[in-house]
Design a protein around this motif. Structure first.
Motif, PDB file in Angstrom:
ATOM      1  N   PHE A 260       2.773  14.054  -9.223  1.00 22.92           N
ATOM      2  CA  PHE A 260       3.693  15.197  -9.179  1.00 22.92           C
ATOM      3  C   PHE A 260       4.781  15.118 -10.252  1.00 22.92           C
ATOM      4  O   PHE A 260       5.680  15.950 -10.258  1.00 22.92           O
ATOM      5  CB  PHE A 260       4.349  15.306  -7.799  1.00 22.92           C
ATOM      6  N   THR A 261       4.703  14.140 -11.105  1.00 23.93           N
ATOM      7  CA  THR A 261       5.688  13.912 -12.171  1.00 23.93           C
ATOM      8  C   THR A 261       7.130  14.053 -11.659  1.00 23.93           C
ATOM      9  O   THR A 261       7.892  14.919 -12.094  1.00 23.93           O
ATOM     10  CB  THR A 261       5.451  14.849 -13.379  1.00 23.93           C
TER      11      THR A 261
ATOM     12  N   ALA B   2       0.834  -1.205   0.000  1.00 24.61           N
ATOM     13  CA  ALA B   2       0.000   0.000   0.000  1.00 24.61           C
ATOM     14  C   ALA B   2       0.870   1.257   0.000  1.00 24.61           C
ATOM     15  O   ALA B   2       0.607   2.208  -0.752  1.00 24.61           O
ATOM     16  CB  ALA B   2      -0.933  -0.003   1.209  1.00 24.61           C
ATOM     17  N   VAL B   3       1.913   1.260   0.819  1.00 24.17           N
ATOM     18  CA  VAL B   3       2.816   2.422   0.867  1.00 24.17           C
ATOM     19  C   VAL B   3       3.497   2.608  -0.485  1.00 24.17           C
ATOM     20  O   VAL B   3       3.586   3.730  -1.002  1.00 24.17           O
ATOM     21  CB  VAL B   3       3.855   2.266   2.005  1.00 24.17           C
ATOM     22  N   LEU B   4       3.970   1.507  -1.072  1.00 21.11           N
ATOM     23  CA  LEU B   4       4.606   1.614  -2.387  1.00 21.11           C
ATOM     24  C   LEU B   4       3.610   2.076  -3.452  1.00 21.11           C
ATOM     25  O   LEU B   4       3.958   2.864  -4.337  1.00 21.11           O
ATOM     26  CB  LEU B   4       5.235   0.279  -2.779  1.00 21.11           C
ATOM     27  N   GLY B   5       2.362   1.606  -3.367  1.00 18.49           N
ATOM     28  CA  GLY B   5       1.327   2.041  -4.306  1.00 18.49           C
ATOM     29  C   GLY B   5       1.038   3.532  -4.175  1.00 18.49           C
ATOM     30  O   GLY B   5       0.882   4.231  -5.185  1.00 18.49           O
TER      31      GLY B   5
ATOM     32  N   ILE C  93      12.667   7.489 -10.498  1.00 14.80           N
ATOM     33  CA  ILE C  93      11.972   7.185  -9.238  1.00 14.80           C
ATOM     34  C   ILE C  93      10.826   6.207  -9.514  1.00 14.80           C
ATOM     35  O   ILE C  93      10.615   5.251  -8.753  1.00 14.80           O
ATOM     36  CB  ILE C  93      11.461   8.481  -8.567  1.00 14.80           C
ATOM     37  N   GLY C  94      10.107   6.404 -10.597  1.00 16.42           N
ATOM     38  CA  GLY C  94       9.033   5.485 -10.975  1.00 16.42           C
ATOM     39  C   GLY C  94       9.558   4.092 -11.257  1.00 16.42           C
ATOM     40  O   GLY C  94       8.949   3.087 -10.868  1.00 16.42           O
TER      41      GLY C  94
ATOM     42  N   LEU D 256      10.395   2.483  -7.929  1.00 18.08           N
ATOM     43  CA  LEU D 256       9.165   2.086  -7.228  1.00 18.08           C
ATOM     44  C   LEU D 256       8.541   0.843  -7.849  1.00 18.08           C
ATOM     45  O   LEU D 256       8.097  -0.066  -7.138  1.00 18.08           O
ATOM     46  CB  LEU D 256       8.166   3.245  -7.200  1.00 18.08           C
ATOM     47  N   ASN D 257       8.508   0.794  -9.195  1.00 15.13           N
ATOM     48  CA  ASN D 257       7.978  -0.407  -9.862  1.00 15.13           C
ATOM     49  C   ASN D 257       8.812  -1.641  -9.527  1.00 15.13           C
ATOM     50  O   ASN D 257       8.272  -2.718  -9.298  1.00 15.13           O
ATOM     51  CB  ASN D 257       7.912  -0.202 -11.378  1.00 15.13           C
ATOM     52  N   GLY D 258      10.137  -1.475  -9.502  1.00 17.30           N
ATOM     53  CA  GLY D 258      11.017  -2.586  -9.130  1.00 17.30           C
ATOM     54  C   GLY D 258      10.781  -3.049  -7.701  1.00 17.30           C
ATOM     55  O   GLY D 258      10.734  -4.248  -7.419  1.00 17.30           O
TER      56      GLY D 258
END
Length: 164
Positions: free
Chosen positions: A45-46, A33-36, A51-52, A55-57
């Motif tokens: 916020f682009t 949930a935190v990662l989502g 960073i995206g 986060l996906n990894g």
């Protein structure tokens, strides 16, 4: 000459698998949930593109970790956890790939306590915590009657007086 110490044979409760699965499921849901949320904030916020990707990894790694810690690890923990108590030692043995054997001399035991959280309470289980001068040793998920008997047995062998 010394006598050979037999390996421990008592198993922890099979209900421990359910307790550990619930605990791990909640923990992993919070992490995902935190990662989502962070992924949503990244998109909103682009933030920088890398960073995206990170986060996906992390979400993919967390997903695989959740599968391991919810479905596989609790079964292995319960299957390979052993303990035993006699007048001289408390023995614990755990681990599927890397076995850990502990011998705790009764003369070093300073305290014995029973712990029970909400999930353990649901299945009428206790964790036994044995305090020595420099460390604490736990035996998880023991049925209530056996836990109280084990606590009293260790206290008697270690000559611990219970304070009311």
């Amino acid at each position: 000459m010394y006598s050979k110490i037999q390996p421990p044979t008592k198993k922890i409760s099979k209900e421990s698998v359910k307790v550990w699965r619930m605990t791990e499921a909640i923990t992993n849901l919070i992490i995902l949930a935190v990662l989502g949320i962070l992924l949503f904030v990244d998109d909103y916020f682009t933030w920088k593109e890398w960073i995206g990707w990170i986060l996906n990894g992390l979400i993919v790694l967390s997903f695989f970790h959740a599968i391991w810690s919810i479905f596989i690890e609790p079964i292995l923990l319960q299957k390979y956890w052993r303990y035993d108590v006699n007048e001289e030692f408390i023995q614990t043995k755990r681990g599927a790939w890397s076995e850990t054997h502990e011998l705790i001399p009764m003369t070093k035991v300073q305290s014995v306590k029973l712990n029970q959280g909400p999930f353990l309470r649901k299945y009428n289980l206790y964790s036994l915590s044995i305090g020595t001068m420099g460390d604490s040793h736990d035996i998880p998920a023991i049925p209530e009657k056996e836990a109280y008997e084990l606590r009293d047995k260790i206290a008697h062998f270690a000559k611990i007086k219970e304070v009311d």
